[in-house]
Design a protein around this motif. Structure first.
Motif, mmCIF file in Angstrom:
data_model
loop_
_atom_site.group_PDB
_atom_site.id
_atom_site.type_symbol
_atom_site.label_atom_id
_atom_site.label_comp_id
_atom_site.label_asym_id
_atom_site.label_seq_id
_atom_site.Cartn_x
_atom_site.Cartn_y
_atom_site.Cartn_z
ATOM 1 N N GLN A 24 -20.846 -132.369 -40.852
ATOM 2 C CA GLN A 24 -20.104 -132.454 -39.588
ATOM 3 C C GLN A 24 -21.078 -132.477 -38.412
ATOM 4 O O GLN A 24 -21.519 -131.426 -37.945
ATOM 5 C CB GLN A 24 -19.138 -131.275 -39.442
ATOM 6 C CG GLN A 24 -17.927 -131.374 -40.340
ATOM 7 C CD GLN A 24 -16.928 -130.257 -40.086
ATOM 8 O OE1 GLN A 24 -17.246 -129.236 -39.489
ATOM 9 N NE2 GLN A 24 -15.712 -130.443 -40.544
ATOM 10 N N SER B 92 -16.159 -124.447 -39.267
ATOM 11 C CA SER B 92 -14.867 -124.835 -38.663
ATOM 12 C C SER B 92 -13.729 -124.184 -39.452
ATOM 13 O O SER B 92 -12.764 -124.827 -39.833
ATOM 14 C CB SER B 92 -14.709 -126.363 -38.613
ATOM 15 O OG SER B 92 -14.891 -126.969 -39.875
ATOM 16 N N ILE C 254 -15.037 -131.225 -33.439
ATOM 17 C CA ILE C 254 -15.517 -132.102 -34.514
ATOM 18 C C ILE C 254 -15.612 -133.534 -33.993
ATOM 19 O O ILE C 254 -16.603 -134.239 -34.220
ATOM 20 C CB ILE C 254 -14.580 -132.031 -35.738
ATOM 21 C CG1 ILE C 254 -14.584 -130.620 -36.333
ATOM 22 C CG2 ILE C 254 -14.994 -133.057 -36.795
ATOM 23 C CD1 ILE C 254 -13.611 -130.424 -37.484
#
Length: 281
Positions: free
Chosen positions: A48, A106, A199
């Motif tokens: 990510q 996350s 993100i």
């Protein structure tokens, strides 16, 4: 004889120092249990950009910066941090099995997850948003997606939220990861990508100005530090929360956000950020 006696006394003195050091847990006398070898194992995402990303053997992203700050405040040096990949489906098992000491990936705090693990934080409140091409003018929010092609990750609830609440006629394309969604957006295969705003901001930053985040989040996702549920979790959560609060007060939290979303116009939702870390206490 006098010389030999002196040597014996020295050896005894060294042995006593070693014994005391071992009792106190202090590294000494060539012990293999050196504090330099003590590690803290932290689970992060490896794929990510802007959050948790492995690149040429190094790790970068907002989650990584927060993880390092917490570990440093807990008394660990950067060299004592061992990052491990924490795929979404494996996070609870990794904590329960002791594969990691904490997870910053996350990892949204939910009542369902709290049945299996404990949390500290939150250290960030994300919100579901949309990412489009830089020159896109027809999409300014989820209500503009009817008849459009939307990309999200297989199994994600993000696309479901859009379809149920905003645009029932949206055409959905599912990909294994958000990097693949970003590629589909850049090539014109889809019109928008949806997931948590931070993100998307990381992906937009990686696109070097070709993609942008709409900047109108329509959900709240509190990112927490996952820890093992045990007798010590409350004390551990308090220490982590103190570190997060210190990071916010010092300005490092804001600098980490800016660094990892550089080149975009992304700003965290000021209504919720920076958050108050009080989970698990």
């Amino acid at each position: 004889m006098k010389k030999h006696s002196t040597r014996r006394l020295l050896r005894r003195a060294v042995a006593m120092v070693c014994a005391v050091s071992a009792t106190l847990g202090v590294a000494a006398c060539g012990s293999t249990s050196s504090s330099d070898e003590q590690k803290i194992k932290i689970g992060i995402k490896f794929d990510q950009p802007g959050l948790g990303f492995k690149k040429s053997g190094t790790y970068e992203g907002f989650d990584v910066d927060v993880a390092r700050y917490i570990a440093n405040q807990l008394g660990y040096t950067d060299a004592q941090i061992e990052f491990k990949e924490a795929p979404s489906k494996q996070r609870e098992a990794m904590l329960q099995n002791g594969d990691v000491d904490m997870i910053l990936a996350s990892y949204s705090i939910t009542d369902e997850r709290k049945k299996a693990v404990d949390f500290a934080g939150p250290y960030f409140i994300a919100g579901q948003d949309l990412m489009v091409r830089k020159d896109e003018t027809g999409i300014n929010g989820p209500e503009d997606l009817n008849g459009k092609r939307l990309c999200s990750v297989t199994g994600s609830t993000s696309a479901k939220v859009v379809k149920e609440k905003f645009a029932k006629e949206v055409q959905l394309m599912e990909q294994p990861g958000y990097a693949e969604c970003a590629t589909a957006l850049l090539s014109g295969i889809v019109d928008a990508v949806t997931t948590d705003d931070i993100i998307l901001a990381g992906l937009a930053a990686a696109s070097r100005g070709k993609l942008r985040v709409i900047g109108k989040p329509f959900t709240q996702e509190p990112y927490g530090v996952g820890i093992k549920k045990d007798a010590d979790s409350k004390e551990f959560a308090t220490k982590i929360n103190d570190a997060i609060e210190d990071m916010i007060k010092s300005g490092e939290w804001e600098r980490a956000i800016e660094k990892n979303t550089e080149g975009t116009d992304y700003k965290p939702d000021s209504k919720y950020n920076p958050p108050t870390p009080n989970e698990g206490e």
